[in-house]
Design an enzyme around this catalytic site. Structure first.
Site, PDB file in Angstrom:
ATOM      1  N   HIS A 179     -26.136 -65.040-105.538  1.00  0.00           N
ATOM      2  CA  HIS A 179     -25.092 -65.010-104.614  1.00  0.00           C
ATOM      3  C   HIS A 179     -25.184 -65.728-103.506  1.00  0.00           C
ATOM      4  CE1 HIS A 179     -23.373 -61.658-105.999  1.00  0.00           C
ATOM      5  NE2 HIS A 179     -24.314 -60.860-106.857  1.00  0.00           N
TER       6      HIS A 179
HETATM    7  C1  BDR Z   1     -24.719 -60.424-101.663  1.00  0.00           C
HETATM    8  O1  BDR Z   1     -26.031 -58.684-101.055  1.00  0.00           O
HETATM    9  C2  BDR Z   1     -27.263 -59.011-101.308  1.00  0.00           C
HETATM   10  O2  BDR Z   1     -27.439 -57.478-102.508  1.00  0.00           O
HETATM   11  C3  BDR Z   1     -27.656 -59.458-101.631  1.00  0.00           C
HETATM   12  O3  BDR Z   1     -28.480 -60.403-101.062  1.00  0.00           O
HETATM   13  C4  BDR Z   1     -26.225 -60.369-101.152  1.00  0.00           C
HETATM   14  O4  BDR Z   1     -26.549 -60.984 -99.965  1.00  0.00           O
HETATM   15  C5  BDR Z   1     -23.823 -59.475-102.488  1.00  0.00           C
HETATM   16  O5  BDR Z   1     -22.937 -58.677-102.638  1.00  0.00           O
END
Ligand code: BDR
Ligand code: CA
Length: 309
Positions: free
Chosen positions: A239
Site C-alpha cells: 500500500h
Molecule cells: C493501510 O493501513 C495500514 O495497515 C497500512 O500500513 C496502510 O497504510 C492500508 O489500509
C-alpha cells in the site's frame, strides 16, 4: 532533475517500512524528515520501528519525530492482526542507533517547511492526525506544501469495515480536515494499492537485490501470511510504497479528479471516502484519485530504489 524534497509521515507497519526504504533509496527524492503517528500499533512502537528501519539502512541523519499518540477525537484502533504485536513482526531487526528529534512531529514539519527554499511534498501513509494538527497550528505554512500524496481511502471496498480503509477509519475527522484544506492531493487508495501485490515472484526478485531487498522480502513473507489469513489474498499489497511511487513517477498512477468527502458520523460507514466519480454532486474536485497503476513499472521502481541502499 533536482530531487523532490519530501516529508514522510508513517506508522510502521510492514508496508510503511518498505515505503521508508524506497524513499531513502531513490535519488529523485530528498527525504527531509520523517514523522510518526499512532496507527498500525502505538506511537511508541511506530516511532521505534521508523528509527530501527532508518538505522538498518544507515540513514540516521534524517530527523525522526513522534507525533500524535491518538486520533483527534476517538480512541485508537490498531492493526496487530495484520502487522503483529511489534508492528513489524516476522523479521528480527536490530535496535535503533539514534534518538528521535525532541521537537515532535508538528514542529518538525513546520521547521522543515520554513527552512526549505522550495515547497515540499508531504507523503502521509498512516492516519492523517499529524497532518491535520499541523494544518490547524500552521495554516500560514500551507503555501510551502507543494503536494500531498497520501495512502488512504477507497472508491470501492473497505478493508477495516465494508466501507472504510484503515488509515481513514482510524481518524476520519483528521482526514476530513485534510481533504477540506485546499491542498493539492493525490489519493492512493485500495483501488490502486491492491494492484501492487507482491507475489512469490516479486519476493524472489527482491531477495536477489542486496540487503534492503532481502529485508523487504522477509517483511513481505510475514505480511503475505497475514493477508492470506485475513483477506484470502495470494499477494500482500504494498500500500504505502504506492504513495511514494506516485511522487517519484507520477505517470505510474492513472488518476481522475474527484470530490472526496469523508463520512464521520454514520456508525455503518464511518471513515468512508465518498468519491464523486461521476461528478453528480456538482461540487469542485478536491483530489486526484488513483484509479489505475502500472504494476510492472511500480515494481521496477521499487527494485531500483532498494538496489541503491
Ligand atoms: C493501510 O493501513 C495500514 O495497515 C497500512 O500500513 C496502510 O497504510 C492500508 O489500509
Ligand atoms: Ca501505513
Amino acid at each position: 532533475m533536482s530531487p523532490n524534497p519530501a516529508i514522510l509521515d508513517v506508522d510502521p507497519g510492514h508496508d510503511d517500512a518498505v515505503a521508508l526504504m524506497m524513499a531513502c533509496g531513490h535519488p529523485d527524492l530528498d527525504l527531509l524528515a520523517v514523522t510518526t503517528v499512532a496507527g498500525n500499533v502505538s506511537l511508541e512502537k511506530t516511532t521505534r520501528n521508523a528509527l530501527r528501519i532508518l538505522s538498518l539502512i544507515g540513514h540516521t541523519r534524517v530527523p525522526v519525530a513522534a507525533g500524535a499518540a491518538k486520533p483527534l477525537q476517538r480512541a485508537l484502533r490498531t492493526a496487530e492482526d495484520i502487522h503483529g504485536e511489534s508492528g513489524l513482526d516476522g523479521l528480527e531487526i536490530p535496535e535503533t542507533t539514534f534518538a528521535p528529534d525532541e521537537r515532535g512531529a508538528v514542529a518538525l514539519i513546520a521547521d522543515t517547511l520554513r527552512a526549505s527554499p522550495e515547497p515540499v511534498t508531504l507523503i502521509p501513509v498512516g492516519p492523517l492526525t499529524n497532518i491535520a494538527l499541523f494544518l490547524r497550528e500552521h495554516p500560514e505554512l500551507k503555501e510551502k506544501v507543494s503536494h500531498v500524496s497520501l495512502m488512504g481511502g477507497s472508491i470501492g471496498l473497505g478493508n477495516t469495515t465494508p466501507a472504510a480503509e484503515f488509515n481513514i477509519y482510524v481518524d476520519p475527522e483528521a482526514a476530513r480536515e485534510v481533504f477540506a484544506s485546499g491542498l493539492s492531493i493525490t489519493m492512493c487508495g485500495l483501488d490502486v494499492t491492491h494492484q501492487a501485490g507482491a507475489g512469490p515472484e516479486e519476493r524472489e526478485r527482491l531477495r536477489s537485490i542486496g540487503s534492503a531487498g532481502t529485508v523487504t522480502a522477509g517483511f513481505l513473507d510475514f505480511f503475505a501470511a497475514t493477508y492470506e489469513r485475513v483477506f484470502g489474498f495470494d499477494a500482500p499489497p504494498l500500500h504505502d510504497p504506492v504513495a511514494v511511487a506516485a511522487v517519484l513517477e507520477p505517470r505510474l498512477l492513472t488518476t481522475r479528479p474527484m470530490r472526496v468527502d469523508i463520512e464521520c458520523e454514520s456508525e455503518l460507514t464511518r471513515g468512508e471516502t465518498v468519491c464523486d466519480y461521476h461528478g453528480v454532486t456538482g461540487k469542485p474536485s478536491n483530489a486526484e484519485v488513483g484509479v489505475g497503476l502500472d504494476r510492472e513499472g511500480f515494481f521496477e521502481l521499487l527494485y531500483d530504489a532498494l538496489d541503491n541502499l
